[in-house]
Design an enzyme around this catalytic site. Structure first.
Site, PDB file in Angstrom:
ATOM      1  N   ASP A 224       0.876  -1.165   0.000  1.00 31.53           N
ATOM      2  CA  ASP A 224       0.000   0.000   0.000  1.00 31.53           C
ATOM      3  C   ASP A 224       0.920   1.225   0.000  1.00 31.53           C
ATOM      4  OD1 ASP A 224      -2.058   1.787   0.046  1.00 31.53           O
ATOM      5  OD2 ASP A 224      -3.131   0.850   1.691  1.00 31.53           O
TER       6      ASP A 224
HETATM    7  C1  BGC Z   1      -4.948   3.402   0.025  1.00 30.41           C
HETATM    8  C2  BGC Z   1      -4.969   2.429  -1.130  1.00 30.41           C
HETATM    9  C3  BGC Z   1      -4.716   3.170  -2.409  1.00 30.41           C
HETATM   10  C4  BGC Z   1      -3.384   3.887  -2.307  1.00 30.41           C
HETATM   11  C5  BGC Z   1      -3.033   4.670  -3.541  1.00 30.41           C
HETATM   12  C6  BGC Z   1      -3.697   4.262   0.043  1.00 30.41           C
HETATM   13  O1  BGC Z   1      -3.833   5.289   0.966  1.00 30.41           O
HETATM   14  O2  BGC Z   1      -5.034   2.682   1.238  1.00 30.41           O
HETATM   15  O3  BGC Z   1      -6.199   1.750  -1.191  1.00 30.41           O
HETATM   16  O4  BGC Z   1      -4.743   2.264  -3.479  1.00 30.41           O
HETATM   17  O5  BGC Z   1      -3.440   4.808  -1.230  1.00 30.41           O
HETATM   18  O6  BGC Z   1      -3.852   5.777  -3.675  1.00 30.41           O
END
Ligand code: BGC
Length: 732
Positions: A224
């Protein structure tokens, strides 16, 4: 798979991004673009970006977020939405779309529940797999997230989800397992949080043992955004790609660790190969950059929106409305709330406005609009044939990044509703919300309620279609609506304290909890009404050695065509482990013409009957009389039957001095050997020779090793060892 490059530096470089959204081009390996997901493509222009939904993105279709889409209970529709998302990704140059999110809705307060499908792993897994099939069918990679046990937003980058193994396997990992094994996503995104103390990104058990060795995952594990605290530890655990891209500092850490001998060079090479394989997969399969069909996708967004709506209540068949004078009340009628906040926030290509769509259906009758409670509002409501009141949560009430502290609708909305109902009893409520809201008050006031959750850009048309009966509602709740927040399973353990979230309710999540406690709920899991009626007859369950085949007939006894979602629940009252009274084991949607009878057949894989046996380290099906129930919701079960199911062959247990007398006497091979030994070891006339039922029960839970001291020398340690050896020999 050959090694993509021999250079350690290049291998390390492949394992972290170039920019916020791209990977590095290294040698022959092209750079690829990843972006959010899941209900629309959030393609940000340029190399800068953010994961909070702050910066604008290029226009893309905003389909219903998972909270809405899940209410269709329809993998086929979800797959079509996935295919449209894949096509838009191609057109926008996106190679990996970050979704689906299949974390369970453990607690109604989780700020990101709008992006997740359900409180039930079967639904989440089935819809998640359909989404992946749709997207990847277009040659665009999916990224299954957030692996795993990310069920709260507060402190999500540090907190530890402390959960026992059975609960993990049966509930929290189950949907991921299904998606990985059934739909083979090209990437999995590891979560921010820790699991039993270990960061997901550094969790060898999670990323390597379970994901790759047990489930056979052959794609790349992506972090993530910002989830990697220690890249060297993460690579060692099984992480392949750290996102977003930084300044290369963590690449240097990896190189240094290999040179210092603290990180295995082959692990780095393997991770680089997986990133290279991903880049090859998406570039080979995703060549077209044709424009997508904006109108066709908007139509699909409308169809999905209408299908996502749940008719919660419809007293005296108030709905569907006939063209007539209406009073429309509430700001969401003109400024619809149709998606959630944070990384999934999409710039919609267009947005249907509910008020305009309602006016289209009103056939020239007057449709008034008021924002809130004024005197004018009540007069208009009183003069109309019916009122339609839009209620819900504002964007700032819920979002990714923080959790809610309550599940109430704003108090002024209930006051408004109460005042309107007093002057206009024919009042319909339309709800917009990402997380579940308490509805006892609303259900007590309004005769009819449509639950729109979040419907995406076509929600305005979808709502009007259902209000006026152009679409017969067929949505079903994928989440229980509790009477009070205090009744919910994790109430006392959410969001946790001192960095730890105790999953104290164990396997009793959602309806599993409410049913086990026989607690009242406002609307149960699986609930949803129709403008027609369905009767169930002729339930037959065929149980072979493998799967169950459930057959039932469903008759449409109303006067219009409708779609019923037939739900199959299984239960094992005499289970040896603590289980809910019933759990969802299968479902199928069926469209039936008025007056017609449809035969439905649902296969329940044998595996759905099992539980995770911690000692055996696998899922096991117990022998017994399982109750199979079929119905229209978890609390509207129409037919039941019992079926006898044979046990899985359990792995052999070796008895030791820590095994209890009860366990030995409960084993068909060990029992006669132990009984004979007891009879000869305990002298005639001694207290032990009078072992009656109660005495046996009393002694039953004592580990046999303790018999040496309890027997006052009558049983020696050597005799006991000999006895256990004999038992284990005869059992093997
Ligand atoms: C989120 C993800 C997301 C990523 C990119 C993170 O804060 O938890 O679900 O894909 O950011 O935006």
């Amino acid at each position: 798979m050959g090694t993509v490059t021999d250079s350690l530096e290049e291998q390390a470089a492949l394992g972290s991004g170039a920019t916020f959204w791209t990977t590095k081009a290294v040698g022959d390996v092209p750079s690829i673009l990843l972006t959010d997901g899941p209900h629309g493509v959030r393609r940000q222009a340029g190399s800068t970006g953010d994961h909070l939904g702050l910066g604008r993105s290029e226009p893309a279709t905003c389909f219903p977020p998972a909270v809405g889409l899940s209410q269709t209970w329809d993998p086929e529709l979800v797959e079509r939405v996935g295919a449209a998302l894949g096509a838009e990704s191609r057109a926008l140059g996106v190679r990996v779309l970050l979704g689906p999110g299949v974390n369970l809705k453990r607690d109604p307060r989780c700020g990101r529940n709008f992006e997740y499908f359900s409180e039930d792993p079967l639904i989440a897994g089935a819809l998640g797999a359909a989404w992946v099939r749709g997207v990847q069918g277009q040659g665009v990679g999916a990224s299954l997230k957030h692996f795993a046990v990310n069920n709260a937003e507060d402190d999500r980058m540090r907190s530890s989800s402390d959960v026992d193994e059975r609960t993990l396997r049966e509930l929290y990992l189950r949907a991921f397992e299904h998606v990985v094994t059934a739909a083979r996503p090209w990437t999995v995104m590891c979560a921010y949080n820790r699991i039993n103390g270990v960061y997901a990104a550094e969790n060898t058990w999670l990323l390597s043992t379970v994901l790759r060795e047990e489930w056979g995952f052959d794609g790349a594990v992506v972090s993530d955004w910002g989830a990697v605290r220690d890249r060297v530890a993460a690579v060692a655990a099984g992480l392949d790609l750290e996102m977003p891209g930084g300044n290369g500092a963590s690449d240097a850490d990896v190189v240094a660790a290999v040179e210092a001998g603290t990180l295995d060079a082959t692990v780095v090479a393997r991770a680089a190969d997986r990133v290279a394989t991903l880049a090859a997969r998406v570039t080979e399969n995703c060549s077209s950059t044709a424009r997508f069909d904006v109108d066709a996708h908007h139509d699909l967004a409308r169809e999905a929106a209408a299908r996502s709506i749940v008719l919660l209540q419809n007293k005296d068949n108030l709905l569907p409305l006939t063209p007539s004078a209406l009073a429309v009340i509430g700001g969401f009628a003109v400024r619809p709330r149709y998606q959630g906040g944070g990384s999934s926030h999409v710039t919609a290509t267009r947005v249907d406005v509910p008020l305009e769509e309602i006016r289209r259906y009103a056939g020239g009758h007057q449709v008034t609009y008021s924002e809130g409670l004024t005197a004018d509002t009540l007069a208009a409501a009183a003069d109309a044939d019916a009122a339609v009141v839009f209620l819900g949560l504002a964007a700032e009430d819920e979002s990714e990044g923080f959790d809610r502290t309550h599940i109430d609708l704003p108090a002024d909305q209930l006051q408004l509703l109460s005042a309107v109902v007093q002057v206009q009893p024919r009042t319909v409520v339309v709800l917009a919300h990402g997380g579940v809201v308490a509805l006892d008050g609303v259900a007590g006031l309004a005769p009819a309620i449509l639950d729109g959750a979040l419907l995406g850009q076509g929600g305005g048309r979808g709502i009007a279609d259902v209000l006026f009966g152009a679409v017969n509602p067929s949505g079903r709740l994928a989440e229980t609506v509790p009477v009070r927040l205090q009744d919910s399973p994790a109430y006392l353990n959410f969001p946790g304290e001192d960095g730890h979230i105790l999953y104290g309710e164990r396997v009793f999540v959602g309806y599993r909890w409410y049913d086990a406690r026989a607690a009242a709920v406002t609307f149960p899991f699986g609930h949803g009404l129709s403008y027609t009626r369905f009767d169930y007859t002729d339930l037959v369950v065929v149980s072979g050695t493998e799967d169950l085949t459930v057959r039932v007939s469903v008759a449409n006894t109303g006067d219009r065509v409708g779609r019923e979602v037939v739900q199959v629940y299984a239960g094992l009252p005499a289970s040896r482990v603590s289980r809910p009274p019933r759990w969802l084991a299968g479902f199928a949607g069926i469209t039936v013409a008025p007056g017609a009878l449809a035969d439905v057949e649902i296969r329940v894989p044998r595996d759905e009957l099992g539980y995770w046996d911690v000692q055996a380290g696998r899922r096991l099906v117990e022998a017994g009389e399982y109750t199979v129930s079929v119905g229209a919701s978890s609390r509207d079960l129409r037919l039941h039957t019992d079926v006898t199911v044979d046990a899985d062959v359990a792995p052999a247990v070796t008895f030791t001095v820590d095994s209890t007398l009860g366990e030995l006497l409960g084993d068909p091979v060990a029992a006669p050997i132990v009984a004979a030994a007891l009879a000869s070891a305990v002298p005639e006339g001694a207290a032990g020779s009078a072992l009656g039922t109660d005495m046996l029960r009393m002694l039953g839970s004592i580990p046999v090793g303790r018999m040496v001291s309890f027997s006052g020398g009558a049983v020696s340690r050597a005799q006991l060892t000999e006895l256990l050896d004999e038992v284990n020999r005869q059992r093997s």
